[in-house]
Design an enzyme around this catalytic site. Structure first.
Site, PDB file in Angstrom:
ATOM      1  N   CYS A   2      32.864  37.006  40.293  1.00 49.19           N
ATOM      2  CA  CYS A   2      34.275  38.571  39.773  1.00 49.19           C
ATOM      3  C   CYS A   2      34.101  39.496  40.989  1.00 49.19           C
ATOM      4  O   CYS A   2      33.437  39.827  42.198  1.00 49.19           O
ATOM      5  CB  CYS A   2      33.897  38.554  38.967  1.00 49.19           C
ATOM      6  N   ARG A  27      36.903  36.215  45.664  1.00 48.88           N
ATOM      7  CA  ARG A  27      35.203  36.230  45.046  1.00 48.88           C
ATOM      8  C   ARG A  27      35.243  35.094  43.748  1.00 48.88           C
ATOM      9  O   ARG A  27      34.430  35.147  43.460  1.00 48.88           O
ATOM     10  CB  ARG A  27      35.229  37.870  44.904  1.00 48.88           C
ATOM     11  N   TRP A  75      35.540  34.373  38.012  1.00 50.40           N
ATOM     12  CA  TRP A  75      35.338  33.282  37.953  1.00 50.40           C
ATOM     13  C   TRP A  75      33.920  33.067  37.070  1.00 50.40           C
ATOM     14  O   TRP A  75      33.125  33.943  37.187  1.00 50.40           O
ATOM     15  CB  TRP A  75      34.280  33.330  39.907  1.00 50.40           C
ATOM     16  N   ASN A 100      30.878  42.446  37.005  1.00 48.14           N
ATOM     17  CA  ASN A 100      30.688  41.651  37.701  1.00 48.14           C
ATOM     18  C   ASN A 100      28.850  41.650  37.944  1.00 48.14           C
ATOM     19  O   ASN A 100      27.933  42.249  38.087  1.00 48.14           O
ATOM     20  CB  ASN A 100      31.756  41.532  39.195  1.00 48.14           C
ATOM     21  N   GLY A 101      28.642  40.364  37.173  1.00 48.15           N
ATOM     22  CA  GLY A 101      27.153  40.361  37.405  1.00 48.15           C
ATOM     23  C   GLY A 101      27.227  39.367  36.222  1.00 48.15           C
ATOM     24  O   GLY A 101      27.848  38.833  35.710  1.00 48.15           O
ATOM     25  N   GLU A 483      27.971  19.734  57.335  1.00 51.94           N
ATOM     26  CA  GLU A 483      29.099  20.982  57.637  1.00 51.94           C
ATOM     27  C   GLU A 483      30.468  20.067  57.383  1.00 51.94           C
ATOM     28  O   GLU A 483      31.379  20.337  57.055  1.00 51.94           O
ATOM     29  CB  GLU A 483      29.316  21.973  59.064  1.00 51.94           C
ATOM     30  N   LYS A 487      32.754  20.608  54.524  1.00 54.07           N
ATOM     31  CA  LYS A 487      33.877  21.116  54.653  1.00 54.07           C
ATOM     32  C   LYS A 487      35.040  20.435  54.187  1.00 54.07           C
ATOM     33  O   LYS A 487      35.671  20.671  53.380  1.00 54.07           O
ATOM     34  CB  LYS A 487      34.469  21.232  56.217  1.00 54.07           C
ATOM     35  N   GLU A 490      34.623  20.167  49.628  1.00 53.98           N
ATOM     36  CA  GLU A 490      35.365  21.378  49.413  1.00 53.98           C
ATOM     37  C   GLU A 490      36.672  21.567  49.245  1.00 53.98           C
ATOM     38  O   GLU A 490      36.759  22.514  48.246  1.00 53.98           O
ATOM     39  CB  GLU A 490      33.888  23.213  49.661  1.00 53.98           C
ATOM     40  N   HIS A 506      19.099   2.577  57.168  1.00 52.53           N
ATOM     41  CA  HIS A 506      17.883   2.984  55.699  1.00 52.53           C
ATOM     42  C   HIS A 506      18.549   2.815  54.050  1.00 52.53           C
ATOM     43  O   HIS A 506      18.300   2.781  53.122  1.00 52.53           O
ATOM     44  CB  HIS A 506      17.235   4.385  55.611  1.00 52.53           C
ATOM     45  N   LYS A 605      34.223  32.663  47.081  1.00 52.20           N
ATOM     46  CA  LYS A 605      33.593  32.618  48.355  1.00 52.20           C
ATOM     47  C   LYS A 605      32.296  32.886  48.199  1.00 52.20           C
ATOM     48  O   LYS A 605      31.035  33.241  49.323  1.00 52.20           O
ATOM     49  CB  LYS A 605      34.826  34.113  49.129  1.00 52.20           C
TER      50      LYS A 605
END
Ligand code: M6R
Length: 610
Positions: A2, A27, A75, A100-101, A483, A487, A490, A506, A605
């Site tokens: 948030c 965020r 969020w 926020n938290g 990575e 990318k 996401e 394998h 983010k």
């Protein structure tokens, strides 16, 4: 996570709050809300599920205006992204709070408050805060005292903005475990989760410290520390300019940030290398003494930053001859690891506010790790403040949720660490000189890699209707494949996995058929022939290959294969350059799929909660 904004001024603060929220939207972005005390002395609130622009329209519609207010972009953690769960939360028309938290004892407080007759209108953990503050005001405390009392009863993390009709010109803010800045202008003051939210209105900031509570009015502010003592905090002048967080000619922040990499890397190197050597002072005045003692490195980080850490491990062991382990911070913090003497704990983080990474660092300190180094992109972030040594990545603000320039600058910073440690463990001056030369050439090499944009755009069509993709790499380029897969998944929502190419036989080889594109990175190094054999195994089974290869490398992958050449680059820095085409690939695939590239679903983010 948030984001919060607050303002007190002698003008209407609603445009400032809304603009601040837009700048914080990266965020969290499932709902947003704002509340002001209007001219009639009443709390007036607007809340909307969805993006800040929905809130903006609502605020205009209901004619929301006021000289003091708070705002929030959410969020979801506790409760769905509905209007009733959106902040600010209000108690009995008297107090409004943004948060926020995460409040860990919210269930206990909720039960207690229900018995006291408080009604709940949301499923959030935040609502207990506003009731608790009201409860203390109801017992005769003013808003500042009530916030002080209430936060003592909270367990967990918070950054708060609080207003009340009892004190119409007073904004109270408090933080513990979540970031919060106080912005200072001429007879107007602001609060926000980060500096970027307030850049259009001020460049002067105080980074509130753990446990701080601030009492803010138009004629000044007072800060109290966690023990209730009045304290002075240093005022910082931000160098950020509003343009740094504007899109400019780009359609997405992610694309802008991909293209900013040559400059970002130049900035990361600026003043830190000279005459073929890394300047140790870049790590701070105490660095040399600390580095002299280091016999091993343990790296912790999350997501993309973890991948940078994985590359770091390959480099630290092969170039600096120093033992290194790396793991995701969320595992490390609970694992009870064995600490070896003189081990340096290195944290990597774009935001410096990732809850797992901060908790990992605190745990490492508790366990007795020698010293700590943060490689981070946000000055004054919690991680930076908690670390003995700091190396800033200087990538500039990264807004796109998908990390790009923060990653490549982390790799550059990591290489600087490798070189300063390596010279203490037998690495030759010549090796250092050669790698520094390669680092100096990186911006140009990256410019060249960016020239692949158009051809990657054409290739991306092939991926857009697929459900799965495989990424392959070996050695220090295996984390680059990881990575690349992160990318793609996401931002395009295509399931993508990465494998060390030698591991394919394998198990994952069973997946190969014409429906799964296989992406590989092929720098010219000692593992090249082995990688080529792995690619043959794929094409022999009908797999379609997309290989990013060094210009000097001849790869054959069957008639359907696409081989794209990347400017010849020394093995030591190849992972940095090979990251670029994979970022572009993910971007173009997502563009075709029409996803929300800068704000992919379900993600935030900066993950400031566990
Ligand atoms: O701010 P941090 O670097 O600590 O963030 C860690 C991860 O949340 C982050 O890298 C995440 O994986 C990115 N969205 C990936 O692009």
């Amino acid at each position: 996570m948030c984001g919060i904004v607050g303002a007190v001024a002698n003008r209407d603060v609603v445009p400032i709050l809304i603009d601040g929220l837009k700048r914080l939207e990266y965020r969290g972005y499932d709902s947003a809300g704002t509340a002001v005390i209007n001219g009639a002395g009443v709390i007036h609130r607007a809340r909307k599920p969805g993006k800040v622009k929905e809130l903006e329209a609502e605020a205009e519609k209901i004619k929301l205006h006021g000289n003091i207010g708070i705002a929030h972009t959410r969020w979801a953690t506790h409760g769905k992204p509905t209007q009733s769960n959106a902040h600010p939360h209000i108690c009995r028309d008297k107090v409004a709070v943004v948060h926020n938290g995460i409040i860990e004892n919210h269930e206990e407080l909720r039960e207690q408050q229900k018995k006291q007759g408080y009604e709940f209108t949301s499923e959030t953990d935040t609502e207990v805060i506003v009731h608790q503050i009201f409860h203390h005001m109801d017992q005769g405390e003013d808003i500042l005292e009530a916030v002080k009392s209430a936060v003592k009863e909270l367990e967990g993390a918070y950054a708060l903005g609080v207003i009340s009709i009892d004190d119409r010109d007073r904004l109270i803010t408090a933080r513990r475990g979540s970031p919060l800045v106080l912005g200072i202008a001429d007879h107007e003051y602001f609060i926000a989760s980060d500096v970027a939210a307030l850049i259009p209105v001020t460049k002067k900031f105080i980074f509130l410290e753990e446990g701080d509570i601030a009492d803010i009015k138009t004629d000044g502010f007072t800060i109290y520390d966690m023990d209730g003592n009045r304290v002075e905090r240093k005022i910082h002048e931000s160098k950020l300019n509003a343009d740094a967080v504007e899109l400019g000619k780009y359609s997405h922040y992610m694309l802008k940030e991909i293209y900013e990499q040559p400059l970002a890397i130049t900035e990361t190197l600026e003043g830190r290398i000279s005459n073929g050597k890394v300047l140790e002072a870049a790590f701070g005045p105490e660095a040399a003494g600390i580095f002299d003692k280091v016999q091993g490195v343990h790296i912790i980080a999350c997501g993309t930053s973890y991948h940078a850490g994985m590359v770091g491990r390959y480099w630290l062991e092969s170039i600096a001859n120093i033992p290194c382990s790396v793991e995701v911070a969320s595992e490390f913090r609970y694992r009870k690891p064995v600490v070896r003497k003189n081990q340096l704990i290195v944290t990597l983080s774009q935001s410096g506010e990732t809850a797992d990474t901060i908790a990992g660092l605190l745990e490492a300190k508790r366990l007795g790790f020698g010293s700590s180094l943060a490689i981070c992109n946000v000055p004054e972030s919690s991680l930076v403040r908690e670390s003995d040594l700091v190396l800033m990545t200087r990538a500039g603000p990264e807004i796109g949720v998908a990390s790009t320039k923060a990653f490549t600058t982390q790799l550059v910073a990591m290489m600087l660490l490798v070189l300063v440690l390596g010279r203490r463990h037998g690495m030759t001056d010549e090796t250092e000189r050669n790698i520094v030369t390669e680092l100096e050439q990186l911006p140009r090499k990256i410019e060249n890699a960016l020239l692949l944009d158009d051809v990657i755009k054409q290739l991306s069509v092939y991926f857009a209707d697929k459900h799965n993709a495989l990424f392959l790499g070996r050695g220090a380029n295996y984390p680059i494949a990881m990575e690349g897969a992160l990318k793609l998944k996401e931002i395009s929502y295509i399931h993508a996995e990465a494998y060390a190419a030698g591991e394919l036989k394998h198990g994952p080889l069973a997946l190969i058929d014409a429906t799964i594109p296989v992406v590989a990175v092929a720098p010219n190094n000692e593992l090249l022939e082995k990688l080529k054999s792995n690619l043959q195994e794929v094409s022999a089974r009908g797999g379609r290959l997309f290989v990013f290869a060094d210009t000097s490398v001849d790869v054959k992958g069957g008639e359907d294969a696409h081989i794209l050449h990347v400017d010849s680059i020394h093995d030591s820095v190849a992972p940095i350059v090979f990251s670029i085409p994979l970022q572009l690939l993910a971007y173009h695939v997502a563009l075709i799929k029409g996803t929300d590239i800068d704000k992919p679903r379900n993600l935030a983010k900066s993950v400031t909660v566990e």
